[in-house]
Design an enzyme around this catalytic site. Sequence first.
Site, PDB file in Angstrom:
ATOM      1  N   LYS A  36       0.812  -1.227   0.000  1.00  0.00           N
ATOM      2  CA  LYS A  36       0.000   0.000   0.000  1.00  0.00           C
ATOM      3  C   LYS A  36       0.843   1.274   0.000  1.00  0.00           C
ATOM      4  O   LYS A  36       0.444   2.269  -0.579  1.00  0.00           O
ATOM      5  CB  LYS A  36      -0.963   0.001   1.183  1.00  0.00           C
ATOM      6  CG  LYS A  36      -0.274   0.047   2.532  1.00  0.00           C
ATOM      7  CD  LYS A  36      -1.284  -0.165   3.653  1.00  0.00           C
ATOM      8  CE  LYS A  36      -0.605  -0.008   5.000  1.00  0.00           C
ATOM      9  NZ  LYS A  36      -1.382  -0.623   6.090  1.00  0.00           N
ATOM     10  N   ARG A 131      -8.514  -0.924  16.606  1.00  0.00           N
ATOM     11  CA  ARG A 131      -8.757  -0.535  15.228  1.00  0.00           C
ATOM     12  C   ARG A 131      -9.746  -1.572  14.688  1.00  0.00           C
ATOM     13  O   ARG A 131     -10.767  -1.786  15.337  1.00  0.00           O
ATOM     14  CB  ARG A 131      -7.446  -0.424  14.436  1.00  0.00           C
ATOM     15  CG  ARG A 131      -7.559   0.594  13.282  1.00  0.00           C
ATOM     16  CD  ARG A 131      -6.298   0.728  12.458  1.00  0.00           C
ATOM     17  NE  ARG A 131      -6.063  -0.459  11.616  1.00  0.00           N
ATOM     18  CZ  ARG A 131      -5.063  -0.548  10.744  1.00  0.00           C
ATOM     19  NH1 ARG A 131      -4.210   0.453  10.592  1.00  0.00           N
ATOM     20  NH2 ARG A 131      -4.906  -1.637  10.001  1.00  0.00           N
TER      21      ARG A 131
HETATM   22  C1  LIG Z   1      -0.589  -1.405   6.689  1.00  0.00           C
HETATM   23  C2  LIG Z   1      -0.997  -2.714   7.191  1.00  0.00           C
HETATM   24  C3  LIG Z   1      -0.032  -3.725   7.362  1.00  0.00           C
HETATM   25  C4  LIG Z   1       1.442  -3.495   7.125  1.00  0.00           C
HETATM   26  O1  LIG Z   1       1.955  -2.676   8.135  1.00  0.00           O
HETATM   27  P1  LIG Z   1       3.535  -2.389   8.269  1.00  0.00           P
HETATM   28  O2  LIG Z   1       3.670  -1.772   9.595  1.00  0.00           O
HETATM   29  O3  LIG Z   1       3.891  -1.490   7.142  1.00  0.00           O
HETATM   30  O4  LIG Z   1       4.208  -3.708   8.188  1.00  0.00           O
HETATM   31  C5  LIG Z   1      -0.479  -4.963   7.791  1.00  0.00           C
HETATM   32  N1  LIG Z   1      -1.782  -5.200   8.043  1.00  0.00           N
HETATM   33  C6  LIG Z   1      -2.734  -4.270   7.895  1.00  0.00           C
HETATM   34  C7  LIG Z   1      -4.150  -4.598   8.190  1.00  0.00           C
HETATM   35  C8  LIG Z   1      -2.366  -2.994   7.476  1.00  0.00           C
HETATM   36  O5  LIG Z   1      -3.313  -2.059   7.326  1.00  0.00           O
END
Ligand SMILES: *Cc1c(COP(=O)(O)O)cnc(C)c1O
Length: 367
Positions: A36, A131
């Site tokens: 992302k 969350r």
């Molecule tokens: C953004 C996200 C991740 C990845 O997070 P990082 O800290 O960049 O490894 C994993 N799971 C979800 C649900 C996310 O939104």
Amino acid sequence: MSAPRLEIDLDKLHHNARTLVERLGARGITVTGVTKATMGSPGIAYTLFSAGVNMLGDSRIENIETMRRAGAAATLSLIRSPMLSQVERVARYADISFNSELEVMHRLSLAAQKERRRHGVVVMVELGDLREGIMPGDLQQSVRELLQMPNLVLKGIGANLACRSGVTPDDRNMAELSALADAIEAKFALRLEIVSGGNSANLAWALGCRDVGRVNNLRLGEALLLGCEPLHRQPIAGLHTDAITLVAEVIESKCKPSQPWGELGQTAFGQRVAPVTDRGLISQAILAIGEQDTDPRGLQAPAGIEVLGASSDHLVVDTGQCRQPVGSEIRFQPNYSAMVRAMTSPFVEKVMVERGERRCEKRADAR
Ligand SMILES: *Cc1c(COP(=O)(O)O)cnc(C)c1O
């Protein structure tokens, strides 16, 4: 080359991904590469995939569509609950989505039927970070209803910690996730393929704990891209922390006083400037990049250069002993926030750097 630009070293990225895939693989954990922050860049997605991540995950359907159109061979999962207004696109382009609302799952099932596809679901559980996720006490009932939906396949369960409240993954909350997986399998006589423990903040736990339990997947973005973990923002041993560099160009370079003069109100972005100690005249340079393109507070400048402030399109730095001529470039290491904004700015060019040794190495692998 034009500026500003992000230089993305695909060899370093490959090394980071391969290293974590191997370390976690030794503990029975697969890696979902989270794209992302890169807007679903096909070059980055391909690099992660060729380094051995078993799935690619993104929170935005637009990015999944980008990767799908580029012919991504990996399983693509939407790691944020689908918007009701986008369920058709999710059923069409994503193989799996992460879900925590039965209403969304119902609509996904209908959309999947129209697409004549079976859509995989990972049910998210709330473990304290507040969350996304179904409360643990409601999980069984939700799974019961999900299993009635004809076009959805329950792939597994997952949790996300650390992002909103900073809750740290530990033996207690991860054991709870394992226990929930066991309970669902026993209750419904099925096997959960995926128990996804969390994001880059889970690495310390996953690599250091005595027993990973049922956790068999982590979703990694920041650790792969920046080589650091997000709980204390420490570099991870053996990984490159400079796979991604932000380069900006000097458009003004002058000797100026260190203190502003005149009466002080708010700045362009609403803050008041903290009083600066008078250091006399300094070598000040302005770079053609700003708040619209990056997070100036998240930029680490080279030794001897200090970021002083920024507005929408100007970044002001003190260049110390060495005057930086107009037209010269300064290279910064972005943190996650600075990187995401730069990746998202259409004004910042993205340049993939690849030395080619890896391509030879891959050919050798194939033989
Ligand atoms: C953004 C996200 C991740 C990845 O997070 P990082 O800290 O960049 O490894 C994993 N799971 C979800 C649900 C996310 O939104």
